[in-house]
Design an enzyme around this catalytic site. Structure first.
Site, PDB file in Angstrom:
ATOM      1  N   ARG A 102       3.780  24.224   7.251  1.00  0.00           N
ATOM      2  CA  ARG A 102       3.645  23.095   8.100  1.00  0.00           C
ATOM      3  C   ARG A 102       3.813  22.029   6.671  1.00  0.00           C
ATOM      4  O   ARG A 102       4.172  20.806   6.908  1.00  0.00           O
ATOM      5  CB  ARG A 102       1.923  22.949   7.985  1.00  0.00           C
ATOM      6  CG  ARG A 102       1.036  21.769   8.525  1.00  0.00           C
ATOM      7  CD  ARG A 102       1.758  21.524   8.917  1.00  0.00           C
ATOM      8  NE  ARG A 102       2.362  21.807  10.471  1.00  0.00           N
ATOM      9  CZ  ARG A 102       3.257  21.439  11.483  1.00  0.00           C
ATOM     10  NH1 ARG A 102       3.421  20.378  11.511  1.00  0.00           N
ATOM     11  NH2 ARG A 102       3.461  21.887  12.622  1.00  0.00           N
ATOM     12  N   LYS A 137       3.468   0.103  -1.690  1.00  0.00           N
ATOM     13  CA  LYS A 137       2.073   0.263  -0.427  1.00  0.00           C
ATOM     14  C   LYS A 137       2.890   2.171   0.343  1.00  0.00           C
ATOM     15  O   LYS A 137       3.181   1.954   1.739  1.00  0.00           O
ATOM     16  CB  LYS A 137       2.779  -0.800   1.055  1.00  0.00           C
ATOM     17  CG  LYS A 137       2.644  -2.332   0.028  1.00  0.00           C
ATOM     18  CD  LYS A 137       2.981  -3.509   1.082  1.00  0.00           C
ATOM     19  CE  LYS A 137       2.332  -4.182   0.529  1.00  0.00           C
ATOM     20  NZ  LYS A 137       2.805  -5.979   1.412  1.00  0.00           N
ATOM     21  N   LYS A 169       1.767 -11.330 -10.351  1.00  0.00           N
ATOM     22  CA  LYS A 169       2.003 -11.620  -9.261  1.00  0.00           C
ATOM     23  C   LYS A 169       1.007 -13.003  -9.136  1.00  0.00           C
ATOM     24  O   LYS A 169       0.264 -12.916 -10.511  1.00  0.00           O
ATOM     25  CB  LYS A 169       1.081 -11.061  -8.688  1.00  0.00           C
ATOM     26  CG  LYS A 169       2.491  -9.837  -8.232  1.00  0.00           C
ATOM     27  CD  LYS A 169       2.156  -8.415  -7.311  1.00  0.00           C
ATOM     28  CE  LYS A 169       2.795  -8.930  -5.540  1.00  0.00           C
ATOM     29  NZ  LYS A 169       2.299  -8.490  -4.490  1.00  0.00           N
ATOM     30  N   GLU A 202       6.191 -13.335  -9.345  1.00  0.00           N
ATOM     31  CA  GLU A 202       6.228 -14.306  -8.471  1.00  0.00           C
ATOM     32  C   GLU A 202       5.956 -15.625  -8.490  1.00  0.00           C
ATOM     33  O   GLU A 202       5.048 -16.367  -9.579  1.00  0.00           O
ATOM     34  CB  GLU A 202       4.785 -13.007  -7.832  1.00  0.00           C
ATOM     35  CG  GLU A 202       4.624 -13.719  -6.502  1.00  0.00           C
ATOM     36  CD  GLU A 202       3.259 -13.430  -5.292  1.00  0.00           C
ATOM     37  OE1 GLU A 202       3.131 -12.431  -5.314  1.00  0.00           O
ATOM     38  OE2 GLU A 202       2.628 -13.827  -5.540  1.00  0.00           O
ATOM     39  N   ASP A 224       8.847 -14.878  -2.787  1.00  0.00           N
ATOM     40  CA  ASP A 224       7.500 -14.729  -2.195  1.00  0.00           C
ATOM     41  C   ASP A 224       7.553 -15.305  -1.001  1.00  0.00           C
ATOM     42  O   ASP A 224       6.701 -16.784  -0.771  1.00  0.00           O
ATOM     43  CB  ASP A 224       6.112 -14.339  -3.092  1.00  0.00           C
ATOM     44  CG  ASP A 224       5.235 -13.306  -2.066  1.00  0.00           C
ATOM     45  OD1 ASP A 224       5.604 -12.380  -1.342  1.00  0.00           O
ATOM     46  OD2 ASP A 224       3.906 -13.671  -1.503  1.00  0.00           O
TER      47      ASP A 224
END
Length: 285
Positions: A102, A137, A169, A202, A224
């Site tokens: 698995r 992410k 950021k 950013e 961005d």
């Protein structure tokens, strides 16, 4: 980026934790109906098409579960596969094969899906200088194999985590009191702590691009959520003073045009957060 040693440690941790989660105090189904001494052989069967990934990781899993298991590989990481292909055979203790089954399938199905999507995006960029990047992410606990799959698919890895690169950021900028302050404080922090980390900042508009360039010492500017026109203007402003990266809602329909704006990188969270697992199975031979 993290060292090879650290990356290996992450992989080993993923395997150990997954076996703990899945096996616990024993695979009682196999233990109850298959003799300890039973030997068997199984094949990894492809029931889909795309880019296979996780073959080397599967070998690591088998080695962890039972070092006596033997793997004969026919198709390697990064190869194209189609329905009916057999990637490898594994032979040895039947109980051990079932114990590893698995985890091998879960990992390879996920990694192959990511590699397939990454290859699709990389092919869309063919002929440009732009490389596709992953992001943070990722699925909690298995980041290392997901980022490995991106590399197998022809992409490149962004920072691995919060500790191996500085990435200033919008919220950092606002909390720090502006771009200049954020960059200045970051440089002072790195000096005080004797850290050699690259700095990415950013930018939300062309004015912020100019502020970043005025501060200097930045490895890459993250352009961005810019339009195509403003991205081209940003690249012209930067003019090779540092690397450039576009991000923010870029998809298969827009990625080529952003690349043609002249950016060095395009980052996409979709490589890891929006994929459908490749259909694979492990069948007795």
């Amino acid at each position: 980026m993290i060292s090879k040693e650290k990356f290996q440690e992450e992989l080993e941790g993923i395997i150990a934790n997954a076996i703990r989660e899945d096996v616990g105090d024993g695979d009682h189904t196999s233990l109850s109906c298959i003799p300890n001494e039973a030997k068997g052989k199984a094949k990894l069967l492809v029931k889909d098409e795309g880019i296979i990934a996780g073959v080397e990781f599967a070998q690591m899993i088998f080695d962890h579960v039972d070092p006596t298991l033997k793997v004969e590989t026919f198709i390697h990481d990064g190869d194209k596969v189609k329905y009916g292909d057999v990637v490898f055979h594994v032979s040895g203790s039947s109980q051990s094969i079932l114990k590893a089954e698995r985890l091998v399938l879960n990992a390879m199905q996920r990694m192959s899906a990511i590699a397939t999507k990454t290859r699709f995006f990389a092919d869309l960029l063919e002929g440009t200088k732009t490389k596709v990047l992953d992001t943070r992410k990722t699925t909690p606990g298995i980041r290392a194999i997901e980022k490995w799959a991106v590399k197998i698919g022809g992409g490149e890895n962004h920072r691995f985590a919060l500790y191996d690169m500085i990435m200033i950021k919008d919220n950092h900028i606002d909390f720090a009191g502006g771009i200049g302050q954020a960059i200045h404080k970051t440089k002072s922090y790195l000096t005080r702590n004797d850290l050699n980390l690259k700095i990415i900042v950013e930018a939300r508009d062309l004015t912020e691009i100019k502020e970043i360039l005025a501060s200097g010492g930045v490895y890459r500017i993250l352009i961005d959520n810019f339009s195509f026109e403003d991205t081209r203007k940003a690249v012209a402003l930067i003019d090779g003073q540092c690397l450039t990266e576009s991000s923010g809602g870029i998809n298969e329909d827009t990625i080529r045009e952003y690349a043609e704006c002249g950016v060095d990188y395009i980052s996409s969270g979709a490589l890891t957060h929006s994929v459908y697992n490749m259909d694979l199975s492990l069948k007795a031979v």
